[in-house]
Design an enzyme around this catalytic site. Sequence first.
Site, PDB file in Angstrom:
ATOM      1  N   ASP A 186      38.283  46.268  45.288  1.00 37.64           N
ATOM      2  CA  ASP A 186      39.587  46.762  44.846  1.00 37.64           C
ATOM      3  C   ASP A 186      40.073  47.891  45.753  1.00 37.64           C
ATOM      4  OD1 ASP A 186      40.453  45.230  42.678  1.00 37.64           O
ATOM      5  OD2 ASP A 186      39.146  46.281  41.285  1.00 37.64           O
ATOM      6  N   VAL A 187      39.181  48.817  46.067  1.00 41.76           N
ATOM      7  CA  VAL A 187      39.569  49.947  46.917  1.00 41.76           C
ATOM      8  C   VAL A 187      39.963  49.465  48.312  1.00 41.76           C
ATOM      9  CG1 VAL A 187      38.724  52.032  48.052  1.00 41.76           C
ATOM     10  CG2 VAL A 187      38.220  51.646  45.634  1.00 41.76           C
TER      11      VAL A 187
END
Length: 397
Positions: free
Chosen positions: A169-170
């Site tokens: 996600d990051v």
Amino acid sequence: MSKGLLDGIRVLDLTRVLAGPYCCMILADMGAEVIKIERPGAGDDSRRNAPFVNGESAYFMNLNRNKSGITLNLKTEEGKEVFRDLVRQSDVVVENYRPGVMDKLGLGYDELRKINPGIIYASVSGFGHYGPYSKRGGYDIIGQAMSGLMSTTGWPGGEPTRTGTAIADVMSGISCCTGILGALVNKARTGEGEKVDVALVDSMVSAMEIINMIYLCEGRIPQRIGNRYEALSPYDSFRTGKGSMVIGAGNDKLFGILCGLMGKPELTEDERFRTNSLRVINAAELKPYIEDWLSGMTAEEAVDKLLAAGCPAGQIYDVSQVVTDPHIAGAREMFVEVDHPVAGHMKLTGTQFKFTNHKIDEFRPAPLLGADTGSVLSGLLGYSEEKIKELREKGAL
């Protein structure tokens, strides 16, 4: 306080949970005006994610600082028209719905570019907007699994392992932000808009760097090797007499320094360790020499000795050490304080971007659900109080 690098850029943030909010948080930190648009009555799903402070989600507050917040029901015609009005006044739209959802609403890129040809439309999804998997749902753990990351994370003989943080996600949030910044540069030159299509899995495949190349060049499938690195040695974690640490002796010179400190300069001429490539192959044989030397010291003492000699090393911190470290938390300001209207005074993770002429020194708390709806619609779009009241009565806000 200087104006941010993105002062004058307006972003409509339709995203939820992590990847999209992380992308828009970076843009907001850099000075963009980010308007977070949430579902009336419910908001971003992460508002219900622990940990909580006075009933407010710290998960949400950490990712949505420096944004204003409105509620808007995009399933109503009135809500869609408000959104179109906002698009006319904005530079960027960011969303992380499944591919096709915005098109079904009549708010996809092809429609929005008709009313604002310069709009930059950015999307984060599990597998991207085209390809046989495009309609699949995407979560961080799927990105980690299908990129190959989990297959190489963990210890030999152990199970494939997810990293401790939601790194897919990051990474996709950073990738989306990078794409947006590139599109903004192009827009400044040409006036053209752009669609930025970012997938969690693509972002993680890109991040696999040498792991991919080992297979593509050698035909060897990389395996789980603990904390070692496929390209360098000694580049690993090591036990000391008290605590664990890491050493990054990434070239022959640094290996020589390490061997000198250990009192074993002859290891530099050992046929097993003479070159970095040989040390990678024979890392398991090299490690006992290093840990035997470290056994008479604490991790802190060993790190100090290695650093004094010019060999990169570091303690393996837990989070309590990170947030009190004089460099990370102190000089680099990686934890910042805000006053939230409900949660009160609290700390958030700061920004990794440090600019000389445009210091990021303002951190406003994340908005309460719909806190800025009236001011945004009246101030930006010129809506009257009567019109805003009517929109509320129709369920658009």
